[in-house]
Design a protein around this motif. Structure first.
Motif, PDB file in Angstrom:
ATOM      1  N   ARG A 184      50.745  43.945  40.114  1.00  0.00           N
ATOM      2  CA  ARG A 184      49.155  44.253  40.527  1.00  0.00           C
ATOM      3  C   ARG A 184      48.408  45.185  39.646  1.00  0.00           C
ATOM      4  N   ARG A 185      49.223  46.264  39.388  1.00  0.00           N
ATOM      5  CA  ARG A 185      48.730  47.338  38.391  1.00  0.00           C
ATOM      6  C   ARG A 185      48.684  46.861  36.876  1.00  0.00           C
ATOM      7  N   GLU A 186      49.769  45.905  36.456  1.00  0.00           N
ATOM      8  CA  GLU A 186      49.883  45.126  35.344  1.00  0.00           C
ATOM      9  C   GLU A 186      48.527  44.551  34.895  1.00  0.00           C
ATOM     10  N   GLY A 188      45.729  44.720  36.439  1.00  0.00           N
ATOM     11  CA  GLY A 188      44.515  45.669  36.344  1.00  0.00           C
ATOM     12  C   GLY A 188      43.814  44.960  37.673  1.00  0.00           C
ATOM     13  N   LEU A 189      44.349  44.466  38.854  1.00  0.00           N
ATOM     14  CA  LEU A 189      43.535  44.141  39.995  1.00  0.00           C
ATOM     15  C   LEU A 189      43.359  45.403  41.042  1.00  0.00           C
ATOM     16  N   GLU A 190      42.403  45.096  41.651  1.00  0.00           N
ATOM     17  CA  GLU A 190      41.823  46.153  43.024  1.00  0.00           C
ATOM     18  C   GLU A 190      43.193  46.270  44.027  1.00  0.00           C
ATOM     19  N   GLU A 191      43.091  47.152  44.488  1.00  0.00           N
ATOM     20  CA  GLU A 191      44.080  47.401  45.498  1.00  0.00           C
ATOM     21  C   GLU A 191      44.033  46.234  46.626  1.00  0.00           C
ATOM     22  N   ILE A 192      44.998  45.838  47.422  1.00  0.00           N
ATOM     23  CA  ILE A 192      44.859  44.515  48.185  1.00  0.00           C
ATOM     24  C   ILE A 192      44.607  45.075  49.572  1.00  0.00           C
ATOM     25  N   ARG A 193      43.434  44.989  50.130  1.00  0.00           N
ATOM     26  CA  ARG A 193      42.951  45.698  51.241  1.00  0.00           C
ATOM     27  C   ARG A 193      42.177  44.507  52.118  1.00  0.00           C
ATOM     28  N   ASP A 194      41.948  43.330  51.994  1.00  0.00           N
ATOM     29  CA  ASP A 194      41.242  42.211  52.419  1.00  0.00           C
ATOM     30  C   ASP A 194      41.639  40.722  51.950  1.00  0.00           C
ATOM     31  N   LEU A 195      41.126  39.896  52.585  1.00  0.00           N
ATOM     32  CA  LEU A 195      41.383  38.589  52.183  1.00  0.00           C
ATOM     33  C   LEU A 195      40.925  38.464  50.625  1.00  0.00           C
ATOM     34  N   GLU A 196      39.795  38.877  50.220  1.00  0.00           N
ATOM     35  CA  GLU A 196      39.205  38.657  49.094  1.00  0.00           C
ATOM     36  C   GLU A 196      40.151  39.395  47.975  1.00  0.00           C
ATOM     37  N   THR A 197      40.599  40.474  48.200  1.00  0.00           N
ATOM     38  CA  THR A 197      41.564  41.056  47.006  1.00  0.00           C
ATOM     39  C   THR A 197      42.827  40.405  47.192  1.00  0.00           C
ATOM     40  N   GLU A 199      43.312  37.132  47.787  1.00  0.00           N
ATOM     41  CA  GLU A 199      43.257  35.862  47.224  1.00  0.00           C
ATOM     42  C   GLU A 199      42.960  36.104  45.546  1.00  0.00           C
ATOM     43  N   ALA A 200      42.406  37.137  45.116  1.00  0.00           N
ATOM     44  CA  ALA A 200      42.416  37.419  43.645  1.00  0.00           C
ATOM     45  C   ALA A 200      43.786  37.590  42.999  1.00  0.00           C
ATOM     46  N   TYR A 201      44.820  38.254  43.786  1.00  0.00           N
ATOM     47  CA  TYR A 201      46.005  38.291  43.592  1.00  0.00           C
ATOM     48  C   TYR A 201      46.631  37.144  43.095  1.00  0.00           C
ATOM     49  N   LEU A 202      46.552  36.238  44.006  1.00  0.00           N
ATOM     50  CA  LEU A 202      47.395  34.913  44.124  1.00  0.00           C
ATOM     51  C   LEU A 202      46.672  33.917  42.940  1.00  0.00           C
ATOM     52  N   TYR A 203      45.211  33.899  42.704  1.00  0.00           N
ATOM     53  CA  TYR A 203      44.776  33.419  41.668  1.00  0.00           C
ATOM     54  C   TYR A 203      45.281  33.892  40.370  1.00  0.00           C
ATOM     55  N   PHE A 334      56.909  47.289  45.362  1.00  0.00           N
ATOM     56  CA  PHE A 334      56.276  46.323  46.083  1.00  0.00           C
ATOM     57  C   PHE A 334      55.104  47.034  47.006  1.00  0.00           C
ATOM     58  N   GLY A 335      54.193  46.150  47.331  1.00  0.00           N
ATOM     59  CA  GLY A 335      53.101  46.760  48.200  1.00  0.00           C
ATOM     60  C   GLY A 335      53.199  45.728  49.359  1.00  0.00           C
ATOM     61  N   PHE A 336      52.308  46.261  50.474  1.00  0.00           N
ATOM     62  CA  PHE A 336      52.173  45.349  51.861  1.00  0.00           C
ATOM     63  C   PHE A 336      50.816  45.563  52.394  1.00  0.00           C
ATOM     64  N   PHE A 337      50.280  44.283  52.377  1.00  0.00           N
ATOM     65  CA  PHE A 337      48.979  44.538  53.203  1.00  0.00           C
ATOM     66  C   PHE A 337      48.842  43.656  54.424  1.00  0.00           C
ATOM     67  N   THR A 338      48.835  44.729  55.575  1.00  0.00           N
ATOM     68  CA  THR A 338      48.955  44.523  56.946  1.00  0.00           C
ATOM     69  C   THR A 338      47.360  43.635  57.502  1.00  0.00           C
ATOM     70  N   TYR A 339      47.418  42.544  57.902  1.00  0.00           N
ATOM     71  CA  TYR A 339      46.294  41.626  58.095  1.00  0.00           C
ATOM     72  C   TYR A 339      45.254  42.476  58.811  1.00  0.00           C
ATOM     73  N   ILE A 340      45.755  43.249  60.002  1.00  0.00           N
ATOM     74  CA  ILE A 340      44.545  44.028  60.729  1.00  0.00           C
ATOM     75  C   ILE A 340      44.305  45.265  60.567  1.00  0.00           C
ATOM     76  N   SER A 341      44.772  45.662  59.306  1.00  0.00           N
ATOM     77  CA  SER A 341      44.593  47.119  58.932  1.00  0.00           C
ATOM     78  C   SER A 341      43.084  47.532  58.895  1.00  0.00           C
TER      79      SER A 341
END
Length: 528
Positions: A184-186, A188-197, A199-203, A334-341
C-alpha cells in the motif's frame, strides 16, 4: 482387560487402534495404580471413548503425545478417553452437517461457521440444562463472566451448546480485510479506512503483473463483507447472515423483520459484486468455491499470488495467518481494516452468537460428557492440553506467557470452540510490529467501545420454523441467490426480482409471518 466403549459401545474401532496405544493405556493404568471402578457384580466398568470434532488440520507429527497426556488424566479421574477428528476449514458447514447426522461424534463445534441453530431444531444436540446440576463448578465458571451467560445462550428454553469465552466474542466486530501494508505504501495509496479505499487497493493490485491474472477474492461470502461496509450500523442480524441470509431488522425498529434481499442496500451489494466479477477481482469460478476459502486464500497469499483477503476474523488472522506469513515472508508488513470501524453505534450481545461446543443427542454418556467439559473449563491441566497441546512440542511457556517461537505453525493445535479467556495465557507476539501497530490497537478499541456499548435488542431471541418451509427457503437460496452473490448472470436487478419472486412462491411470506409473530411476542417480554 476392561471393555472399552465409545459414547455408543463401538468396541471394534477402539480395539482396531495400534497396539502401541493399548500398551500406553495399560501402562498408564498400571503406573498410576488406578483402575476403573468395579461394577456391583465385580466386573470392570468399561472405559468410555469420547470422539470430538474440531476444525483445522491435524498437527504435523500427529496427536500421540497429546492423547497420552490426556489419557493420564481422563482414565483415572473420569474413566474415559477423548479423541479428535479434524475437519479442514473450507466447506466445513457441509462436513459438520454430515458428521453430526452420522451420530459418530459426542462433541461437535458450532457457531457462525455452521448450521448450529438449524441442527438444534433437528434435535441433533442435548439440552445441557438437564445436566448442569451434575457440574456445579462449570456453571459457576460461566457465571463469573455473566450470571446470565448460559441463560442467554438458550434456544427455546434449551441450552444446546457451551459458549467459548475468548476469540469468538469479537466475531462480527473483528471481521475485516487483511492486506499487505508494505505494498500500500509502495503504491502510494491512502490508508484503507472504508469501502472506497479498499476498492482502490484491489484495483491497484490488478495492475501488477504477478496479480493481473489472479482473482483477489476467492471467498463467496464477500457479499456479507460488503453488506457490513455499506449498511454500517443501520441493520441488525436476527441470526448469522450466512445461516439465515434473508432475515434482518433495522436497528431503529428491531422488532419488525425484513427480507434483506428486498432492501436497497442489498442492491448496492450486488452492484459491487457484478462490477468486481467482470473486472477480475472475484474468482471466475466463485460458485464452485465453498463458503469459507480461508485456507485457499492463505496459500495464495503465502505464494505471493495475491496480496489481500476478505472475510477474515481478526483472531483467526492473528492466530493462524500471521505466524505462517511471518515464517515465510518476515520482511512483509500487514494492515487490517475492520469493516465496522467507522460505525457510529456498536452493539454487544451475549456469547450465544459465538462459537459453542455441543454434545450429540446420540451420546449414551451425557453426564460423563458434561463432567469432561467441566474439567476442561475449570482444570488447567485439561484446558492446556485441549487448547494448546503439549508444552515444548505444540507451544512454549515463557515467563507465564504462551510462545510459538521455533514452533512450526503446522504443529499448532486447538480444540475449536473451547477458547476461554479466564484460562487463556497471554501470548508472546510472533510479529511485534503487527502486534503493536495493528492487532493491539484494534483489540483495545473493541474493549473501549464494548465498555459503553448498547445491548443488542434481540439478545436472547430465537425462533422456530417448520422444517418444510425452512427447506424450501434454503433451496431457493442455493438455486437463485447463491449465483447472484457470486456475480453470475447478465442483469443482476432483473435476476434479483426473479429470485425474490421464486422465494415468495416457495412460501416465504408464511415463513416471514411466522417469525414476525414470534418476534412480536418476544418484544412483549422486553416491554414487561
Amino acid at each position: 482387560m476392561g471393555i472399552v466403549k465409545k459414547g455408543k459401545y463401538d468396541e471394534r474401532k477402539f480395539f482396531g487402534r495400534a497396539a502401541a496405544l493399548w500398551l500406553a493405556v495399560l501402562a498408564l493404568l498400571g503406573g498410576c495404580g488406578e483402575e476403573a471402578p468395579d461394577e456391583e457384580d465385580g466386573s470392570r466398568q468399561p472405559i468410555v471413548n469420547f470422539r470430538a470434532l474440531t476444525l483445522g488440520n491435524m498437527p504435523e507429527g500427529g496427536m500421540d503425545e497429546i492423547y497420552r497426556q490426556l489419557d493420564a488424566l481422563t482414565i483415572p479421574e473420569l474413566n474415559c478417553t477423548l479423541r479428535f477428528d479434524f475437519i479442514p476449514w473450507g466447506n466445513e458447514r457441509r462436513q459438520l452437517n454430515i458428521a453430526t447426522a452420522s451420530g459418530e461424534y459426542d462433541f461437535i463445534p458450532g457457531g457462525v461457521f455452521s448450521d448450529y441453530r438449524t441442527l438444534v431444531y433437528k434435535n441433533a444436540f442435548l439440552d445441557l440444562n438437564e445436566y448442569l446440576d451434575a457440574v456445579p463448578a462449570l456453571a459457576e465458571h460461566y457465571a463469573t463472566y455473566d450470571v446470565n451467560t448460559l441463560k442467554k445462550c438458550e434456544i427455546n428454553g434449551g441450552l444446546y451448546g457451551l459458549p467459548q469465552f475468548g476469540q469468538g466474542e469479537v466475531m462480527s466486530g473483528g471481521e475485516g480485510f487483511l492486506y499487505r501494508e508494505d505494498l500500500r505504501r509502495e503504491w502510494g495509496l491512502e490508508e484503507i479506512r472504508d469501502l472506497e479505499t479498499m476498492e482502490a487497493y484491489l484495483y491497484r493490485a490488478k495492475e501488477e503483473e504477478r496479480y493481473r491474472d489472479m482473482p483477489l477474492i476467492t471467498d463467496n461470502r464477500v457479499w456479507s463483507s460488503l453488506w457490513l461496509m455499506i449498511t454500517k450500523e443501520k441493520y441488525l442480524e436476527i441470526n448469522s447472515c450466512l445461516e439465515t441470509p434473508f432475515l434482518v431488522v433495522e436497528a431503529e425498529a428491531p422488532y419488525r423483520v425484513l427480507n434483506r434481499m428486498e432492501t436497497p442496500e442489498f442492491k448496492e451489494v450486488l452492484a459491487y459484486i457484478w462490477k468486481w466479477k467482470r473486472d477480475g477481482i472475484l474468482d471466475s469460478d466463485m460458485l464452485a468455491r465453498s463458503d469459507n476459502e480461508g485456507e485457499l486464500g492463505k496459500s495464495l497469499l503465502l505464494e505471493d499470488r495475491k496480496p489481500c483477503e476478505t472475510n477474515n476474523p481478526l483472531w483467526s488472522v492473528n492466530t493462524h495467518w500471521i505466524p505462517a506469513l511471518e515464517e515465510r515472508h518476515p520482511d512483509w508488513e500487514f494492515g487490517f481494516f475492520t469493516y465496522i470501524s467507522q460505525n457510529g453505534k456498536y452493539y454487544v450481545g451475549s456469547l450465544a452468537g459465538s462459537s459453542v461446543t455441543s454434545i450429540s443427542s446420540k451420546t449414551t454418556e451425557p453426564e460423563l460428557a458434561m463432567k469432561l467439559l467441566e474439567k476442561i473449563h475449570t482444570d488447567r491441566r485439561y484446558y492446556d492440553l485441549v487448547a494448546y497441546g503439549v508444552e515444548g512440542s505444540n507451544y512454549h511457556l515463557v515467563d507465564g506467557k504462551i510462545s510459538f517461537e521455533g514452533i512450526n505453525p503446522r504443529k499448532r493445535f486447538a480444540w475449536t470452540a473451547v477458547s476461554d479467556n479466564l484460562l487463556n495465557y497471554e501470548g508472546v507476539p510472533v510479529n511485534q510490529k503487527w502486534n503493536d501497530e495493528v492487532y493491539r490497537p484494534i483489540v483495545d478499541w473493541h474493549e473501549e467501545i464494548g465498555m459503553g456499548a448498547e445491548d443488542i435488542p434481540l439478545d436472547g431471541f430465537t425462533f422456530v420454523q417448520s422444517g418444510s418451509e425452512q427447506a424450501a427457503v434454503e433451496r431457493v437460496w442455493l438455486q437463485y441467490f447463491q449465483p447472484l452473490v457470486c456475480g453470475y448472470g447478465e442483469d443482476y436487478q432483473q435476476e434479483l426480482e426473479e429470485a425474490n419472486r421464486r422465494l415468495r412462491e416457495a412460501g416465504f411470506d408464511r415463513y416471514l409471518e411466522a417469525i414476525q409473530e414470534q418476534l412480536t411476542d418476544y418484544a412483549g417480554t422486553k416491554a414487561d
